[in-house]
Motif scaffolding. Structure first.
Motif, mmCIF file in Angstrom:
data_model
loop_
_atom_site.group_PDB
_atom_site.id
_atom_site.type_symbol
_atom_site.label_atom_id
_atom_site.label_comp_id
_atom_site.label_asym_id
_atom_site.label_seq_id
_atom_site.Cartn_x
_atom_site.Cartn_y
_atom_site.Cartn_z
ATOM 1 N N LYS A 279 -7.680 3.371 -5.702
ATOM 2 C CA LYS A 279 -8.473 4.831 -5.695
ATOM 3 C C LYS A 279 -7.978 5.977 -4.758
ATOM 4 O O LYS A 279 -7.837 6.925 -4.991
ATOM 5 N N VAL A 280 -8.108 5.344 -3.594
ATOM 6 C CA VAL A 280 -7.491 6.137 -2.411
ATOM 7 C C VAL A 280 -6.428 6.806 -2.596
ATOM 8 O O VAL A 280 -5.855 7.917 -2.546
ATOM 9 N N LEU A 281 -5.147 5.841 -3.044
ATOM 10 C CA LEU A 281 -3.735 6.108 -3.095
ATOM 11 C C LEU A 281 -3.314 7.171 -4.357
ATOM 12 O O LEU A 281 -2.831 7.861 -4.130
ATOM 13 N N TYR A 282 -4.240 6.702 -5.374
ATOM 14 C CA TYR A 282 -3.720 7.608 -6.722
ATOM 15 C C TYR A 282 -4.604 8.984 -6.973
ATOM 16 O O TYR A 282 -4.242 9.583 -7.543
ATOM 17 N N ASN A 283 -5.747 8.953 -6.200
ATOM 18 C CA ASN A 283 -6.756 9.935 -6.234
ATOM 19 C C ASN A 283 -6.709 11.000 -5.090
ATOM 20 O O ASN A 283 -6.910 12.071 -5.268
ATOM 21 N N ILE A 284 -6.310 10.549 -3.815
ATOM 22 C CA ILE A 284 -6.271 11.467 -2.788
ATOM 23 C C ILE A 284 -4.709 11.483 -2.035
ATOM 24 O O ILE A 284 -4.222 12.616 -1.946
ATOM 25 N N ASN A 287 -2.373 13.254 -4.915
ATOM 26 C CA ASN A 287 -2.608 14.723 -4.958
ATOM 27 C C ASN A 287 -2.464 15.439 -3.837
ATOM 28 O O ASN A 287 -2.422 16.667 -3.687
ATOM 29 N N GLY A 288 -2.014 14.752 -2.685
ATOM 30 C CA GLY A 288 -1.674 15.308 -1.225
ATOM 31 C C GLY A 288 -2.728 15.831 -0.689
ATOM 32 O O GLY A 288 -2.738 16.923 0.042
ATOM 33 N N TRP A 289 -4.040 15.417 -0.833
ATOM 34 C CA TRP A 289 -5.349 16.135 -0.210
ATOM 35 C C TRP A 289 -5.478 15.593 1.267
ATOM 36 O O TRP A 289 -5.004 14.309 1.592
ATOM 37 N N ILE A 290 -5.651 16.509 1.907
ATOM 38 C CA ILE A 290 -6.089 16.264 3.335
ATOM 39 C C ILE A 290 -7.534 15.671 3.416
ATOM 40 O O ILE A 290 -7.764 14.781 4.228
ATOM 41 N N PHE A 291 -8.315 16.289 2.642
ATOM 42 C CA PHE A 291 -9.818 15.896 2.470
ATOM 43 C C PHE A 291 -10.153 15.002 1.382
ATOM 44 O O PHE A 291 -9.184 14.574 0.555
ATOM 45 N N ASP A 292 -11.336 14.714 1.018
ATOM 46 C CA ASP A 292 -11.812 14.086 -0.075
ATOM 47 C C ASP A 292 -11.836 15.088 -1.434
ATOM 48 O O ASP A 292 -12.380 14.571 -2.424
ATOM 49 N N SER A 293 -11.416 16.270 -1.212
ATOM 50 C CA SER A 293 -11.400 17.261 -2.234
ATOM 51 C C SER A 293 -10.278 18.059 -2.143
ATOM 52 O O SER A 293 -9.839 18.425 -1.004
ATOM 53 N N PRO A 294 -9.889 18.980 -3.095
ATOM 54 C CA PRO A 294 -8.788 19.978 -2.942
ATOM 55 C C PRO A 294 -9.108 20.705 -1.970
ATOM 56 O O PRO A 294 -10.118 21.454 -1.793
ATOM 57 N N CYS A 395 -9.453 8.166 10.180
ATOM 58 C CA CYS A 395 -9.479 9.421 9.363
ATOM 59 C C CYS A 395 -8.178 9.779 8.833
ATOM 60 O O CYS A 395 -8.006 10.163 7.656
ATOM 61 N N ILE A 396 -7.230 9.776 9.583
ATOM 62 C CA ILE A 396 -5.768 10.002 8.992
ATOM 63 C C ILE A 396 -5.221 9.031 7.993
ATOM 64 O O ILE A 396 -4.867 9.382 6.858
ATOM 65 N N ILE A 397 -5.500 7.601 8.071
ATOM 66 C CA ILE A 397 -4.990 6.583 7.124
ATOM 67 C C ILE A 397 -5.728 6.808 5.650
ATOM 68 O O ILE A 397 -5.042 6.925 4.803
ATOM 69 N N PHE A 398 -6.942 6.916 5.852
ATOM 70 C CA PHE A 398 -7.770 6.909 4.550
ATOM 71 C C PHE A 398 -8.020 8.673 4.213
ATOM 72 O O PHE A 398 -6.912 9.010 3.254
ATOM 73 N N PHE A 399 -8.701 9.258 4.869
ATOM 74 C CA PHE A 399 -8.736 10.601 4.440
ATOM 75 C C PHE A 399 -10.003 11.288 5.089
ATOM 76 O O PHE A 399 -10.894 10.498 5.923
ATOM 77 N N ILE A 400 -10.040 12.448 5.558
ATOM 78 C CA ILE A 400 -11.225 13.294 6.254
ATOM 79 C C ILE A 400 -11.950 13.790 5.218
ATOM 80 O O ILE A 400 -11.634 14.576 4.313
ATOM 81 N N ASP A 401 -13.358 13.526 5.265
ATOM 82 C CA ASP A 401 -14.100 13.747 4.301
ATOM 83 C C ASP A 401 -14.572 15.410 4.436
ATOM 84 O O ASP A 401 -14.403 15.687 5.594
ATOM 85 N N GLY A 402 -14.862 16.075 3.574
ATOM 86 C CA GLY A 402 -15.317 17.442 3.368
ATOM 87 C C GLY A 402 -16.279 17.706 4.585
ATOM 88 O O GLY A 402 -16.168 18.901 5.285
ATOM 89 N N MET A 403 -17.123 16.836 4.920
ATOM 90 C CA MET A 403 -18.449 17.227 5.855
ATOM 91 C C MET A 403 -18.017 16.370 7.238
ATOM 92 O O MET A 403 -18.900 16.580 8.041
ATOM 93 N N TYR A 404 -16.875 16.018 7.394
ATOM 94 C CA TYR A 404 -16.369 15.484 8.624
ATOM 95 C C TYR A 404 -17.293 14.185 8.919
ATOM 96 O O TYR A 404 -17.607 13.849 10.319
ATOM 97 N N ARG A 405 -17.904 13.495 7.928
ATOM 98 C CA ARG A 405 -18.606 12.308 8.279
ATOM 99 C C ARG A 405 -17.964 11.142 8.966
ATOM 100 O O ARG A 405 -18.450 10.623 10.004
ATOM 101 N N TYR A 406 -16.743 11.127 8.529
ATOM 102 C CA TYR A 406 -15.906 9.817 9.076
ATOM 103 C C TYR A 406 -15.755 10.245 10.657
ATOM 104 O O TYR A 406 -15.284 9.307 11.389
ATOM 105 N N LYS A 407 -15.569 11.315 11.053
ATOM 106 C CA LYS A 407 -15.382 11.880 12.335
ATOM 107 C C LYS A 407 -16.509 11.418 13.092
ATOM 108 O O LYS A 407 -16.463 11.320 14.545
#
Length: 462
Positions: A279-284, A287-294, A395-407
């Motif tokens: 899911k992370v690879l094919y959805n994020i 799509n070249g996403w930095i965050f968990d949304s466009p 955060c770099i390997i997976f993604f940075i969520d839009g609300m910076y929760r993982y930070k």
């Protein structure tokens, strides 16, 4: 005239008594000041009250609002799973069942006791507020009291993410508190060499390890800190003393894993982990996403989906698209600092002022980092940067969520690094003012040079 003379005479008598009283009590008062000014409670209590005010004020605001407390899909899943755990007393074999077992059990226990999730949020808010004590203690042990005071103030007033995530039923708030407690016990153990702190650290580290997946990486980075700071002889002595116990435990883990794997018991866990990775690879990633949304700053490319490396979907995707993935990682590395890096406006005075305001903490962070290396404190205080790097890599390997929760788990330690940078700036400013005063003629040239050298050594030693 007589009245004016009487008033003047009484005023003189009052001044004389006040002068006598001052000289009578100034020494005891000063001694009491010197006695208590070194006690941490003088500084900690105001910060605890301030931190409680900030967190509970937001808690009661949400409690009285029409919207109520925020929820997410994860929130509903956690509550439903905890209720199911209370009712059925069974643990599934999915990734979320096993890798979040520490938080799932804690939430189930709190729900069994409190019934209403609102009470759990209250406990989270109070716990997060009291963690200012740990921030103060950690900063003081690694650096000095000034750093501890600045870090505590930042934690109280500027660590908004700490307040925000304490209002959700999610693993983040308790994870941050547990992480701080673990680091505190680790530092106390290394400082005092007491077995009680060693036992508490290993107990907390084990619980952090099973609390959620991020805890596994965090504990590994804490072990790295131990390896960096412990002498080679200490490690060898530890291995010699516990060689049979450690060998037995390692063998038991390997045998247990092999039996479960060969028996197909781990198939649901491995399948769910592969599904989430896909899911992370094919959805994020795809799509070249930095965050968990466009976002407007994403890196769009045409991905290569061929599975031609070791018959592995994950390895094939990473190898076949490595150049684009590096670009995504680079953009995430910049985005980790904050969304403001994408909205910088240097074409207007207002934009430049806003940029300076937003970039100032980052500048202090780098000043603190460089000063720690320069002053020879980096090895001792490296736990601060190891925790930050741990979260940074996650955060770099997976993604940075839009609300910076993982930070959020890195924020208390970023506050400590910023505080040390602030401490260095303050001491540097004091040094410059003293140097300027001496140059203006407050002292002779010879004594000015000697005082300058002494002040420089004092600033460098912290």
């Amino acid at each position: 005239m007589r009245g004016a003379y009487v008033v003047e005479e009484r005023l003189q008598r009052f001044k004389s008594k006040l002068y006598q009283w001052f000289h009578k009590y100034k020494d005891p008062v000063y001694r009491q000041f010197l006695k208590y000014k070194e006690r941490d409670m003088i500084y900690i209590i105001p910060f605890v009250l301030l931190s409680l005010k900030v967190r509970l004020q937001y808690f009661y605001f949400l409690l009285s609002s029409e919207q109520g407390f925020p929820q997410s899909d994860d929130t509903r899943w956690y509550i439903h799973y905890a209720q199911s755990l209370i009712a059925n007393h069974t643990i599934g074999r999915d990734m979320n069942d096993i890798l979040y077992i520490g938080y799932n059990f804690l939430l189930a226990l709190l729900l069994a006791i409190c019934k209403d999730p609102v009470y759990i949020i209250f406990i989270q808010a109070v716990t997060a507020a009291l963690c200012v004590i740990l921030v103060y203690k950690i900063a003081q042990m690694l650096f000095n009291r000034t750093t501890a005071v600045i870090a505590s103030f930042i934690y109280c007033y500027h660590a908004w993410a700490i307040t925000l995530w304490s209002s959700y039923i999610l693993s983040d708030s308790f994870f941050i508190s547990l992480q701080l407690l673990c680091v505190y016990f680790l530092l106390k153990w290394m400082e005092t060499k007491k077995n009680s702190y060693k036992i508490l650290f290993f107990v907390m580290a084990f619980y952090l390890f099973i609390f959620r997946p991020a805890g596994i990486i965090t504990v590994l980075f804490m072990m790295m800190y131990l390896f960096i700071n412990a002498q080679k002889e200490t490690w060898l002595a530890f291995l010699r003393k516990y060689k049979y116990i450690s060998s037995g435990l390692l063998a038991a883990v390997i045998v247990t894993f092999a039996v479960l794997f060969m028996g197909g018991k781990l198939d649901p866990l491995l399948a769910s982990m592969q599904f989430n990775a896909k899911k992370v690879l094919y959805n994020i990633y795809a799509n070249g996403w930095i965050f968990d949304s466009p976002s407007p700053h994403d890196h769009h490319f045409k991905p290569n989906y061929k599975i031609n490396i070791m018959n592995s979907l994950i390895m094939s995707f990473l190898v076949n698209n490595w150049d684009h993935i590096m670009v995504i990682y680079g953009k995430r590395a910049a985005a980790f600092i904050g969304r403001w890096v994408w909205s910088t406006d240097l074409t207007s005075l207002r934009g430049m002022v806003k940029f300076v305001e937003q970039a100032f903490p980052t500048i202090l962070f780098f000043i603190g980092s460089i000063a720690a290396v320069w002053n020879g404190l980096f090895r001792k205080s490296s736990i601060v940067w190891l925790i930050i790097v741990n979260v940074y890599i996650f955060c770099i390997i997976f993604f940075i969520d839009g609300m910076y929760r993982y930070k959020a788990p890195a924020i208390p330690f970023i506050a400590v690094a910023i505080a040390y940078g602030g401490d260095r700036v303050i001491r540097g400013a004091i040094f410059i003012v003293k140097y300027a005063w001496m140059r203006l003629g407050a002292k002779g040239p010879a004594s000015a040079g000697q005082s300058l050298s002494a002040e420089l050594n004092k600033v460098q030693s912290g």
